[in-house]
Write a protein that holds these residues in place. Structure first.
Motif, PDB file in Angstrom:
ATOM      1  N   SER A  72      12.836 -11.604  20.395  1.00  0.00           N
ATOM      2  CA  SER A  72      11.456 -12.037  20.597  1.00  0.00           C
ATOM      3  C   SER A  72      10.694 -11.802  19.293  1.00  0.00           C
ATOM      4  O   SER A  72      11.294 -11.811  18.221  1.00  0.00           O
ATOM      5  N   ASN A  73       9.406 -11.547  19.354  1.00  0.00           N
ATOM      6  CA  ASN A  73       8.627 -11.294  18.141  1.00  0.00           C
ATOM      7  C   ASN A  73       9.017  -9.957  17.517  1.00  0.00           C
ATOM      8  O   ASN A  73       9.092  -8.947  18.203  1.00  0.00           O
ATOM      9  N   ASN A  74       9.250  -9.962  16.223  1.00  0.00           N
ATOM     10  CA  ASN A  74       9.645  -8.734  15.536  1.00  0.00           C
ATOM     11  C   ASN A  74       8.440  -7.867  15.210  1.00  0.00           C
ATOM     12  O   ASN A  74       8.404  -6.696  15.555  1.00  0.00           O
ATOM     13  N   ILE A  75       7.476  -8.423  14.487  1.00  0.00           N
ATOM     14  CA  ILE A  75       6.253  -7.705  14.150  1.00  0.00           C
ATOM     15  C   ILE A  75       5.087  -8.551  14.653  1.00  0.00           C
ATOM     16  O   ILE A  75       4.985  -9.741  14.330  1.00  0.00           O
ATOM     17  N   TYR A  76       4.223  -7.933  15.424  1.00  0.00           N
ATOM     18  CA  TYR A  76       3.097  -8.639  16.054  1.00  0.00           C
ATOM     19  C   TYR A  76       1.825  -7.858  15.753  1.00  0.00           C
ATOM     20  O   TYR A  76       1.717  -6.686  16.110  1.00  0.00           O
ATOM     21  N   ILE A  77       0.894  -8.498  15.067  1.00  0.00           N
ATOM     22  CA  ILE A  77      -0.374  -7.858  14.750  1.00  0.00           C
ATOM     23  C   ILE A  77      -1.485  -8.655  15.410  1.00  0.00           C
ATOM     24  O   ILE A  77      -1.638  -9.852  15.159  1.00  0.00           O
ATOM     25  N   LEU A  78      -2.254  -7.982  16.233  1.00  0.00           N
ATOM     26  CA  LEU A  78      -3.356  -8.597  16.967  1.00  0.00           C
ATOM     27  C   LEU A  78      -4.659  -7.976  16.475  1.00  0.00           C
ATOM     28  O   LEU A  78      -4.857  -6.759  16.621  1.00  0.00           O
ATOM     29  N   TYR A  79      -5.517  -8.798  15.870  1.00  0.00           N
ATOM     30  CA  TYR A  79      -6.805  -8.342  15.324  1.00  0.00           C
ATOM     31  C   TYR A  79      -6.587  -7.235  14.291  1.00  0.00           C
ATOM     32  O   TYR A  79      -5.492  -7.080  13.789  1.00  0.00           O
ATOM     33  N   GLY A  80      -7.595  -6.485  13.971  1.00  0.00           N
ATOM     34  CA  GLY A  80      -7.478  -5.375  13.019  1.00  0.00           C
ATOM     35  C   GLY A  80      -6.860  -5.786  11.708  1.00  0.00           C
ATOM     36  O   GLY A  80      -5.681  -6.085  11.648  1.00  0.00           O
ATOM     37  N   GLY A  81      -7.585  -5.795  10.626  1.00  0.00           N
ATOM     38  CA  GLY A  81      -7.082  -6.290   9.357  1.00  0.00           C
ATOM     39  C   GLY A  81      -6.649  -5.200   8.398  1.00  0.00           C
ATOM     40  O   GLY A  81      -6.565  -4.022   8.736  1.00  0.00           O
ATOM     41  N   SER A  82      -6.375  -5.642   7.169  1.00  0.00           N
ATOM     42  CA  SER A  82      -5.980  -4.776   6.059  1.00  0.00           C
ATOM     43  C   SER A  82      -4.683  -4.025   6.336  1.00  0.00           C
ATOM     44  O   SER A  82      -4.567  -2.832   6.065  1.00  0.00           O
ATOM     45  N   ILE A 101       0.801 -12.844  13.162  1.00  0.00           N
ATOM     46  CA  ILE A 101      -0.496 -12.205  12.934  1.00  0.00           C
ATOM     47  C   ILE A 101      -1.558 -13.101  13.557  1.00  0.00           C
ATOM     48  O   ILE A 101      -1.649 -14.285  13.240  1.00  0.00           O
ATOM     49  N   PHE A 102      -2.379 -12.519  14.457  1.00  0.00           N
ATOM     50  CA  PHE A 102      -3.409 -13.281  15.135  1.00  0.00           C
ATOM     51  C   PHE A 102      -4.783 -12.691  14.827  1.00  0.00           C
ATOM     52  O   PHE A 102      -5.031 -11.510  15.062  1.00  0.00           O
ATOM     53  N   LYS A 108      -1.382  -7.827   3.705  1.00  0.00           N
ATOM     54  CA  LYS A 108      -0.461  -8.018   2.595  1.00  0.00           C
ATOM     55  C   LYS A 108       0.952  -8.105   3.156  1.00  0.00           C
ATOM     56  O   LYS A 108       1.405  -7.205   3.863  1.00  0.00           O
ATOM     57  N   ILE A 109       1.652  -9.194   2.838  1.00  0.00           N
ATOM     58  CA  ILE A 109       3.044  -9.381   3.250  1.00  0.00           C
ATOM     59  C   ILE A 109       3.837  -9.612   1.973  1.00  0.00           C
ATOM     60  O   ILE A 109       3.605 -10.587   1.258  1.00  0.00           O
ATOM     61  N   ASP A 110       4.769  -8.682   1.666  1.00  0.00           N
ATOM     62  CA  ASP A 110       5.434  -8.755   0.374  1.00  0.00           C
ATOM     63  C   ASP A 110       6.854  -8.188   0.449  1.00  0.00           C
ATOM     64  O   ASP A 110       7.089  -7.145   1.062  1.00  0.00           O
ATOM     65  N   GLY A 111       7.800  -8.890  -0.155  1.00  0.00           N
ATOM     66  CA  GLY A 111       9.156  -8.386  -0.332  1.00  0.00           C
ATOM     67  C   GLY A 111       9.982  -8.276   0.933  1.00  0.00           C
ATOM     68  O   GLY A 111      10.937  -7.510   0.975  1.00  0.00           O
ATOM     69  N   ASN A 112       9.641  -9.032   1.972  1.00  0.00           N
ATOM     70  CA  ASN A 112      10.399  -8.995   3.222  1.00  0.00           C
ATOM     71  C   ASN A 112      11.510 -10.036   3.202  1.00  0.00           C
ATOM     72  O   ASN A 112      11.380 -11.093   2.590  1.00  0.00           O
ATOM     73  N   ASN A 113      12.612  -9.729   3.877  1.00  0.00           N
ATOM     74  CA  ASN A 113      13.721 -10.665   4.051  1.00  0.00           C
ATOM     75  C   ASN A 113      13.730 -11.040   5.523  1.00  0.00           C
ATOM     76  O   ASN A 113      14.053 -10.201   6.375  1.00  0.00           O
ATOM     77  N   ILE A 114      13.375 -12.291   5.836  1.00  0.00           N
ATOM     78  CA  ILE A 114      13.221 -12.711   7.227  1.00  0.00           C
ATOM     79  C   ILE A 114      14.221 -13.818   7.535  1.00  0.00           C
ATOM     80  O   ILE A 114      14.254 -14.842   6.865  1.00  0.00           O
ATOM     81  N   THR A 115      15.023 -13.601   8.595  1.00  0.00           N
ATOM     82  CA  THR A 115      15.973 -14.603   9.068  1.00  0.00           C
ATOM     83  C   THR A 115      15.668 -14.882  10.536  1.00  0.00           C
ATOM     84  O   THR A 115      15.606 -13.955  11.344  1.00  0.00           O
ATOM     85  N   THR A 116      15.491 -16.158  10.863  1.00  0.00           N
ATOM     86  CA  THR A 116      15.249 -16.556  12.255  1.00  0.00           C
ATOM     87  C   THR A 116      16.336 -17.527  12.675  1.00  0.00           C
ATOM     88  O   THR A 116      16.566 -18.540  12.004  1.00  0.00           O
TER      89      THR A 116
END
Length: 123
Positions: A72-82, A101-102, A108-116
């Protein structure tokens, strides 16, 4: 709140129920680092490896150097910034979002290796 797994594992959603999270936080300044987070069971819905819920006051959090495998979703961010999502290895087997991210700004999103990998429906 800081969770430093130091290479240890978190396995969540092992029973197949819905609404399971590997890590959930609604607090500011949450850090999740050096974890191996794996979804244990594909059954059910709304399973999230790391869920940062800013609707109650979260934000300014860091997710760094984790290995995350989910159906399912790996990382989920709802509101709240920075927030910062840095140097994670994300493997999504279900075709959902590696990072979702909603309504959250200054992330900041940097240097991630994402495979779907999408699993087609059968039946």
């Amino acid at each position: 709140m800081t969770i430093d797994c130091a290479g240890y594992s978190i396995t969540y959603a092992t029973a197949g129920a819905s609404n399971n999270y590997g890590v959930y936080s609604n607090k500011r300044n949450t850090t999740v680092r050096n974890c191996n987070i794996t979804q244990g069971n594909i059954a059910g819905v709304s399973k999230i490896a790391i869920y940062l819920d800013g609707s109650i006051g979260g934000g300014n959090s860091t997710i760094i150097n984790n290995n995350i495998t989910s159906f399912s979703n790996n990382i989920y961010i709802l509101y709240g910034g920075s927030n910062a999502i840095i140097n994670n290895t994300i493997y999504n087997i279900g075709g959902d979002n590696g990072i979702y991210i909603f309504d959250s700004s200054f992330n900041k999103i940097d240097g991630n290796n994402i495979t779907t990998v999408s699993i087609p429906s059968v039946g």
